[in-house]
Scaffold this motif. Structure first.
Motif, PDB file in Angstrom:
ATOM      1  N   GLU A  24      31.901  37.308  48.328  1.00 14.58           N
ATOM      2  CA  GLU A  24      30.851  38.118  48.949  1.00 14.58           C
ATOM      3  C   GLU A  24      30.344  37.440  50.220  1.00 14.58           C
ATOM      4  O   GLU A  24      30.107  38.101  51.231  1.00 14.58           O
ATOM      5  N   LYS A  27      32.887  37.904  52.996  1.00 11.65           N
ATOM      6  CA  LYS A  27      32.845  39.276  53.529  1.00 11.65           C
ATOM      7  C   LYS A  27      31.683  39.431  54.498  1.00 11.65           C
ATOM      8  O   LYS A  27      31.812  40.075  55.538  1.00 11.65           O
ATOM      9  N   ILE A  33      31.160  43.189  54.874  1.00  7.37           N
ATOM     10  CA  ILE A  33      30.291  43.575  53.771  1.00  7.37           C
ATOM     11  C   ILE A  33      29.316  44.631  54.279  1.00  7.37           C
ATOM     12  O   ILE A  33      28.910  44.601  55.441  1.00  7.37           O
ATOM     13  N   ALA A  37      25.064  46.067  50.500  1.00  6.41           N
ATOM     14  CA  ALA A  37      25.517  44.975  49.633  1.00  6.41           C
ATOM     15  C   ALA A  37      24.789  43.678  49.986  1.00  6.41           C
ATOM     16  O   ALA A  37      24.391  42.923  49.101  1.00  6.41           O
ATOM     17  N   ILE A  41      22.329  41.433  47.546  1.00  3.45           N
ATOM     18  CA  ILE A  41      22.463  39.992  47.360  1.00  3.45           C
ATOM     19  C   ILE A  41      21.113  39.331  47.597  1.00  3.45           C
ATOM     20  O   ILE A  41      20.669  38.489  46.824  1.00  3.45           O
TER      21      ILE A  41
END
Length: 127
Positions: A24, A27, A33, A37, A41
């Motif tokens: 993640e 990305k 990303i 998203a 996070i």
């Protein structure tokens, strides 16, 4: 230790949170990303970045919420052009020239990286 590590350590202190999963984080660094998203996070972060910063001595006199220079000053980190350029390089940008646009990008990118490292950052600081 790099400039970002100094920023992260000044904010997180001994409460080093668990960072986002490596895939993640990569990305996000590659800009692949989604913004949603990244926000998710950040919401899962264990250290409230805004709360910690707002309680620091001098926070009420500096524009740290939008200014990378003031953020660095608040944390006691040299905010010179050379250090900001080094921070930008750590964040993957090699063409940093210190313009207003560059500094806005650098502040936003720093906040995104704090979120990826376990910080809870307000959406307005991630966009």
């Amino acid at each position: 230790m790099g400039i970002f590590s100094s920023i992260k350590n000044a904010i997180f202190g001994k409460d080093q949170p668990k960072p986002a999963p490596p895939e993640e984080a990569q990305k996000a660094r590659d800009n692949s990303i989604t913004a949603e998203a990244l926000r998710n996070i950040s919401r899962a972060g264990s250290v409230d970045v805004e709360d910690r910063l707002s309680k620091m001595d001098g926070a009420d006199r500096l524009n740290w919420r939008t200014s990378i220079v003031d953020l660095m000053k608040l944390l006691g980190i040299d905010s010179s052009y050379e250090n900001r350029k080094e921070l930008a390089q750590e964040m993957g940008r090699t063409d940093y020239e210190g313009s207003a646009e560059d500094n806005i990008w650098l502040h936003r990118r720093t906040m995104q990286e704090l979120a990826l490292n376990g910080g809870k950052v307000p959406d307005k600081m991630l966009d």
